[in-house]
Scaffold this motif. Structure first.
Motif, PDB file in Angstrom:
ATOM      1  N   SER A  40       0.847  -1.191   0.000  1.00 24.12           N
ATOM      2  CA  SER A  40       0.000   0.000   0.000  1.00 24.12           C
ATOM      3  C   SER A  40       0.884   1.242   0.000  1.00 24.12           C
ATOM      4  N   LEU A  41       0.290   2.355  -0.343  1.00 28.61           N
ATOM      5  CA  LEU A  41       1.003   3.618  -0.306  1.00 28.61           C
ATOM      6  C   LEU A  41       1.456   3.904   1.129  1.00 28.61           C
ATOM      7  N   ALA A  42       0.599   3.645   2.109  1.00 28.97           N
ATOM      8  CA  ALA A  42       0.972   3.876   3.519  1.00 28.97           C
ATOM      9  C   ALA A  42       2.167   3.019   3.903  1.00 28.97           C
ATOM     10  N   TRP A  43       2.161   1.752   3.524  1.00 26.14           N
ATOM     11  CA  TRP A  43       3.285   0.887   3.873  1.00 26.14           C
ATOM     12  C   TRP A  43       4.565   1.377   3.199  1.00 26.14           C
ATOM     13  N   LEU A  44       4.487   1.756   1.938  1.00 24.51           N
ATOM     14  CA  LEU A  44       5.675   2.205   1.213  1.00 24.51           C
ATOM     15  C   LEU A  44       6.304   3.434   1.864  1.00 24.51           C
ATOM     16  N   VAL A  45       5.491   4.415   2.234  1.00 19.66           N
ATOM     17  CA  VAL A  45       6.020   5.628   2.845  1.00 19.66           C
ATOM     18  C   VAL A  45       6.537   5.341   4.247  1.00 19.66           C
ATOM     19  N   TRP A  46       5.792   4.540   5.012  1.00 24.70           N
ATOM     20  CA  TRP A  46       6.269   4.151   6.346  1.00 24.70           C
ATOM     21  C   TRP A  46       7.604   3.419   6.228  1.00 24.70           C
ATOM     22  N   HIS A  47       7.690   2.462   5.332  1.00 25.83           N
ATOM     23  CA  HIS A  47       8.892   1.653   5.164  1.00 25.83           C
ATOM     24  C   HIS A  47      10.084   2.491   4.714  1.00 25.83           C
ATOM     25  N   LEU A  48       9.915   3.321   3.698  1.00 29.24           N
ATOM     26  CA  LEU A  48      11.061   4.106   3.221  1.00 29.24           C
ATOM     27  C   LEU A  48      11.545   5.060   4.309  1.00 29.24           C
ATOM     28  N   HIS A 107       7.831  11.377   8.421  1.00 24.72           N
ATOM     29  CA  HIS A 107       8.810  11.562   7.350  1.00 24.72           C
ATOM     30  C   HIS A 107       9.539  12.899   7.495  1.00 24.72           C
ATOM     31  N   ASP A 108       8.804  13.948   7.779  1.00 25.34           N
ATOM     32  CA  ASP A 108       9.427  15.272   7.926  1.00 25.34           C
ATOM     33  C   ASP A 108      10.410  15.303   9.095  1.00 25.34           C
ATOM     34  N   ALA A 109      10.064  14.632  10.198  1.00 26.89           N
ATOM     35  CA  ALA A 109      10.980  14.586  11.352  1.00 26.89           C
ATOM     36  C   ALA A 109      12.270  13.862  10.982  1.00 26.89           C
ATOM     37  N   VAL A 110      12.151  12.759  10.257  1.00 27.33           N
ATOM     38  CA  VAL A 110      13.337  12.013   9.819  1.00 27.33           C
ATOM     39  C   VAL A 110      14.125  12.835   8.810  1.00 27.33           C
ATOM     40  N   TYR A 111      13.437  13.496   7.909  1.00 27.92           N
ATOM     41  CA  TYR A 111      14.104  14.358   6.929  1.00 27.92           C
ATOM     42  C   TYR A 111      14.940  15.430   7.638  1.00 27.92           C
ATOM     43  N   GLU A 112      14.361  16.088   8.625  1.00 27.12           N
ATOM     44  CA  GLU A 112      15.083  17.151   9.343  1.00 27.12           C
ATOM     45  C   GLU A 112      16.352  16.611   9.995  1.00 27.12           C
ATOM     46  N   ARG A 113      16.254  15.459  10.644  1.00 30.63           N
ATOM     47  CA  ARG A 113      17.440  14.870  11.272  1.00 30.63           C
ATOM     48  C   ARG A 113      18.455  14.449  10.221  1.00 30.63           C
ATOM     49  N   THR A 114      17.969  13.918   9.114  1.00 28.68           N
ATOM     50  CA  THR A 114      18.856  13.493   8.032  1.00 28.68           C
ATOM     51  C   THR A 114      19.630  14.681   7.476  1.00 28.68           C
ATOM     52  N   VAL A 115      18.932  15.739   7.162  1.00 30.90           N
ATOM     53  CA  VAL A 115      19.567  16.903   6.558  1.00 30.90           C
ATOM     54  C   VAL A 115      20.512  17.579   7.553  1.00 30.90           C
ATOM     55  N   ASP A 116      20.122  17.636   8.813  1.00 30.33           N
ATOM     56  CA  ASP A 116      21.041  18.177   9.827  1.00 30.33           C
ATOM     57  C   ASP A 116      22.341  17.378   9.839  1.00 30.33           C
ATOM     58  N   TYR A 117      22.215  16.067   9.732  1.00 33.17           N
ATOM     59  CA  TYR A 117      23.397  15.207   9.743  1.00 33.17           C
ATOM     60  C   TYR A 117      24.240  15.395   8.480  1.00 33.17           C
ATOM     61  N   VAL A 118      23.622  15.281   7.307  1.00 34.79           N
ATOM     62  CA  VAL A 118      24.425  15.313   6.073  1.00 34.79           C
ATOM     63  C   VAL A 118      25.039  16.687   5.819  1.00 34.79           C
ATOM     64  N   ARG A 119      24.378  17.742   6.239  1.00 32.82           N
ATOM     65  CA  ARG A 119      24.949  19.083   6.025  1.00 32.82           C
ATOM     66  C   ARG A 119      26.238  19.287   6.815  1.00 32.82           C
ATOM     67  N   GLY A 120      26.425  18.501   7.870  1.00 35.47           N
ATOM     68  CA  GLY A 120      27.633  18.618   8.669  1.00 35.47           C
ATOM     69  C   GLY A 120      28.784  17.749   8.184  1.00 35.47           C
ATOM     70  N   LEU A 121      28.565  16.992   7.123  1.00 35.42           N
ATOM     71  CA  LEU A 121      29.601  16.089   6.634  1.00 35.42           C
ATOM     72  C   LEU A 121      30.613  16.818   5.758  1.00 35.42           C
ATOM     73  N   ARG A 122      31.838  16.354   5.839  1.00 40.54           N
ATOM     74  CA  ARG A 122      32.897  16.792   4.913  1.00 40.54           C
ATOM     75  C   ARG A 122      33.105  15.669   3.906  1.00 40.54           C
ATOM     76  N   ASN A 123      33.694  15.975   2.784  1.00 40.94           N
ATOM     77  CA  ASN A 123      33.915  14.955   1.759  1.00 40.94           C
ATOM     78  C   ASN A 123      34.668  13.746   2.325  1.00 40.94           C
ATOM     79  N   ALA A 124      35.652  13.980   3.159  1.00 39.11           N
ATOM     80  CA  ALA A 124      36.451  12.887   3.724  1.00 39.11           C
ATOM     81  C   ALA A 124      35.603  11.953   4.593  1.00 39.11           C
ATOM     82  N   ASP A 125      34.537  12.469   5.192  1.00 38.10           N
ATOM     83  CA  ASP A 125      33.663  11.638   6.035  1.00 38.10           C
ATOM     84  C   ASP A 125      32.995  10.527   5.231  1.00 38.10           C
ATOM     85  N   LEU A 126      32.794  10.765   3.947  1.00 42.60           N
ATOM     86  CA  LEU A 126      32.072   9.804   3.113  1.00 42.60           C
ATOM     87  C   LEU A 126      32.857   8.517   2.888  1.00 42.60           C
ATOM     88  N   ASP A 127      34.155   8.528   3.166  1.00 45.52           N
ATOM     89  CA  ASP A 127      34.993   7.330   3.011  1.00 45.52           C
ATOM     90  C   ASP A 127      34.979   6.432   4.244  1.00 45.52           C
TER      91      ASP A 127
END
Length: 168
Positions: A40-48, A107-127
Motif C-alpha cells: 500500500s502507499l501507507a506501507w511504502l512511505v512508512w517503510h522508506l 517523514h518530515d521529522a526524519v528528513y530534518e534529522r537526516t539533513v542536519d546530519y548530512v549538512r555537517g559532513l565533509r567529503n572525507a567523512d564519506l569514506d
C-alpha cells in the motif's frame, strides 16, 4: 557544490515526492493495495521512512527518531520498535494503516534529522566504513546513496499507486 549540499538536495527531493504522493489522500486511500500481494502507499512511505531513519541513525551513531520522538507509539503498529518493513509479508503490509498527517509528520521529522546530519559532513567523512558485513565494506557515501536510491524507488511506487487511485 559540496557533497553535503548534494546529499541534502537529494533527500529534499525524496521529501517533496513523499508529500506529492500522500497529501490529500484519506487513510482508506493510503491503505489501498492494487492486488492482494501489493504494497500500500501507507506501507511504502512508512517503510522508506523507517529505513532512512534506521540507516541515518546508525551512520550518525544516534538513536532513531521512531523511538526517541514517540513515533512508534503514535503509529501503534503491531511490530517491534526495530521493525523497518524489511522482510514483511502481505499480512504485515495490510497492518500498516495510517493517516497522511501521521506519515508526513514522521517523514518530515526524519528528513530534518537526516539533513542536519548530512549538512555537517565533509567529503572525507564519506569514506568512513559503516558496514563491514559486505564485500567490499560499505562506506558512508555508498550507504547514503543507497538510502536515497531505495527511497526514490519506493516513493515512485507510491506515486504509481496514487495515479492508479486517481484513475478509478
Amino acid at each position: 557544490m559540496r557533497s553535503a549540499d548534494l546529499l541534502a538536495d537529494a533527500f529534499g527531493r525524496v521529501r517533496e515526492a513523499v508529500h506529492e504522493a500522500v497529501e490529500g489522500l484519506t487513510t482508506d486511500d493510503l491503505a489501498v493495495r492494487l492486488d492482494s500481494g501489493a504494497n500500500s502507499l501507507a506501507w511504502l512511505v512508512w517503510h522508506l521512512t523507517r529505513v532512512q531513519d534506521d540507516h541515518i541513525a546508525d551512520a550518525a551513531r544516534t538513536e532513531q527518531t521512531w523511538t526517541t520522538d514517540g513515533w512508534y507509539e503514535r503509529f501503534g503498529l503491531p511490530f517491534s520498535p526495530a521493525a523497518t518493513g524489511y522482510g514483511h509479508r502481505s499480512r504485515d503490509v495490510a497492518r500498516v494503516r495510517a493517516a497522511g498527517d501521521l506519515l508526513l509528520g514522521y517523514h518530515d521529522a526524519v528528513y530534518e534529522r537526516t539533513v542536519d546530519y548530512v549538512r555537517g559532513l565533509r567529503n572525507a567523512d564519506l569514506d568512513r566504513v559503516v558496514d563491514e558485513a559486505w564485500t567490499p565494506p560499505v562506506t558512508l557515501g555508498v550507504r547514503l546513496v543507497s538510502v536515497i536510491e531505495d527511497d526514490m524507488q519506493h516513493v515512485g511506487q507510491a506515486a504509481f499507486i496514487r495515479g492508479a487511485l486517481g484513475r478509478r
